[in-house]
Design an enzyme around this catalytic site. Structure first.
Site, mmCIF file in Angstrom:
data_model
loop_
_atom_site.group_PDB
_atom_site.id
_atom_site.type_symbol
_atom_site.label_atom_id
_atom_site.label_comp_id
_atom_site.label_asym_id
_atom_site.label_seq_id
_atom_site.Cartn_x
_atom_site.Cartn_y
_atom_site.Cartn_z
ATOM 1 N N HIS A 10 0.868 -1.183 0.000
ATOM 2 C CA HIS A 10 0.000 0.000 0.000
ATOM 3 C C HIS A 10 0.903 1.230 0.000
ATOM 4 C CE1 HIS A 10 -2.843 2.985 1.606
ATOM 5 N NE2 HIS A 10 -3.822 2.168 1.277
ATOM 6 N N ASP B 228 2.742 -4.803 7.852
ATOM 7 C CA ASP B 228 1.465 -4.111 7.659
ATOM 8 C C ASP B 228 0.355 -5.103 7.992
ATOM 9 O OD1 ASP B 228 -0.836 -2.874 6.831
ATOM 10 O OD2 ASP B 228 -0.164 -2.490 4.776
ATOM 11 N N GLN C 253 -4.801 -5.462 6.852
ATOM 12 C CA GLN C 253 -5.743 -6.399 6.246
ATOM 13 C C GLN C 253 -5.676 -7.789 6.871
ATOM 14 O OE1 GLN C 253 -8.004 -5.427 4.191
ATOM 15 N NE2 GLN C 253 -7.204 -3.417 3.626
ATOM 16 N N LYS D 46 -10.599 -0.612 9.989
ATOM 17 C CA LYS D 46 -10.752 -1.858 9.239
ATOM 18 C C LYS D 46 -11.014 -3.031 10.178
ATOM 19 C CE LYS D 46 -7.468 -0.177 5.752
ATOM 20 N NZ LYS D 46 -8.395 0.208 4.665
ATOM 21 N N CYS E 115 -4.533 2.146 -3.986
ATOM 22 C CA CYS E 115 -3.318 2.698 -3.370
ATOM 23 C C CYS E 115 -2.139 1.754 -3.557
ATOM 24 C CB CYS E 115 -3.541 3.007 -1.890
ATOM 25 S SG CYS E 115 -4.687 4.348 -1.575
#
Length: 408
Positions: A120, A197, A200, A223, A363
């Site tokens: 991202h 990251d 997600q 999220k 993104c």
């Protein structure tokens, strides 16, 4: 999962053209359950005050609520200490904090920073800035035709010169689940630190920072059923302690003199100014909600839905699905293209059917460029979705293709 969770989410009762909307854009942001909405309402009605600043009861209660949220996050990801949990306003700020505080101070000329091509922008652009400012080398690990990072690619790009490896656990554009534990093990053997990251992954599966041995992990609250305006940076204590603050002002100080200042202890030295306490309270309640269901149950349920969706979509000859072919290697993100229809048109037409998806580069422009495409349509699944939502998605695909076929 035996229970219907749809009723817990008021927004999902919204209708379009007489049908309940099929919300398939949770990779962008999740809907909020009533429990989270009520927790924020209760905070404002009963204990609204500025934490860490007052000796009166309301301020003490606000402080306790804020600290409780931090401890909830610690337990949720199995961090060693609550001082390793830094609240930010979002995941992007957390990435920038690591890049500007750690990267700018501990990366030198000629050092290597390694990221994947599927990152991202928030885990890509900050490292461009660090590399440019420090004279470091930014290297990319490239995916194979299924959107996966191979062992050969990982080991060829991470070298003895590598000081930082920053990689997503689950790609927001392809749904690929990357082997972050194995990446961390290899990177550490080369003397590099690892930034994961988790935007997600943490909402969709059990993530244990000590098991994967991440040096930093970044979470986006919105999220994860929580409000917008709250993010989390987890960092190992020894790393956080040697990093300088990024922002300066109230609450991150110990003593302030006319010409110098000493800074507060962890985690407060990274949390300057009044924080988004109500969002932290919402995050705390969101974690309670997820824990009640069980992260293992959520992951299993999502994989069943993804498998159901892929079985249907792969039967449509005019649909190309991107990412891993094996369900075990992907999260709840399905990127696709419909032959002859631009993804932006797909998303607009789907909206007329009450099907909410995302279209664009997500993104991840370098990834799209590497793949030789400009954009994809993206459906993303969460615990409140069901097979009816998937059926609506497939029906929208069929109707959209049929509509454009008439104009050819």
């Amino acid at each position: 999962m035996n229970r219907d969770y749809l009723k817990d989410f008021p927004t999902l009762n919204r209708e379009k053209n007489g049908k309940r909307i099929a919300y398939l854009d949770s990779a962008a942001t999740t809907q909020k359950p009533i429990a989270v909405i009520e927790a924020i309402k209760d905070y404002y009605e009963k204990i609204n005050a500025n934490p860490h600043r007052g000796a009166y009861e309301l301020s003490v209660l606000a402080t306790e609520a804020y600290d409780e949220a931090r401890e909830k996050v610690r337990k949720f990801i199995n961090a060693e200490g609550s001082e390793e949990i830094i609240f930010t306003k979002n995941a992007t700020e957390a990435f920038n904090l690591v890049a500007m505080s750690y990267g700018m101070n501990f990366i030198n000329e000629g050092d290597e920073i390694v990221i994947s091509i599927a990152e991202h922008h928030s885990n890509l652009i900050p490292w461009q800035q660090v590399a440019r400012a420090k004279g470091a080398i930014l290297k990319y690990m490239y995916t194979n035709e299924n959107g996966e990072l191979t062992e050969e690619e990982i080991k060829s790009k991470i070298t003895d010169k590598t000081k930082i490896v920053a990689v997503t656990q689950v790609s927001n554009a392809l749904g690929t689940i990357n082997p972050v534990k194995e990446i961390a093990e290899y990177a550490h053997s080369k003397g590099a630190i690892v930034i994961v990251d988790g935007a997600q992954s943490v909402p969709h599966m059990k993530v244990d920072v000590r098991d994967i041995n991440a040096d930093f992990l970044i979470i986006a609250g919105h999220k994860l059923l929580a409000p917008m305006g709250i993010g989390v940076l987890y960092g190992k204590k020894d790393l956080l302690e040697k990093m300088p603050p990024l922002m300066f002002g109230g609450d991150m100080v110990e003593y302030v003199y006319e010409q110098e200042t000493t800074f507060n202890v962890l985690p407060y030295k990274f949390e300057a100014g009044t924080q988004n306490v109500e969002a932290a309270v919402g995050l705390s309640k969101a974690i309670d909600y997820l824990n009640e269901i069980g992260m293992e149950n959520i992951e299993k349920y999502e994989k069943e839905l993804v498998s159901y969706a892929l079985d249907k979509m792969n039967k449509l000859e005019y649909v190309k699905v991107y990412g891993p072919k094996e369900v075990e290697k992907r999260g709840g993100v399905i990127s696709f293209q419909i032959e002859g229809v631009h993804p932006h048109d797909v998303a607009s037409i789907f909206d007329t059917f009450g099907v909410c998806i995302r279209a664009g580069n997500h993104c991840a422009q370098p990834l799209m460029r590497y793949m030789g495409i400009n954009a994809t349509s993206r459906a993303s699944i969460y615990l409140y979705n069901d097979k009816e939502d998937v059926d609506r998605l497939v029906e929208a695909i069929e109707k959209t293709y049929e509509m454009f076929s008439k104009w050819r």
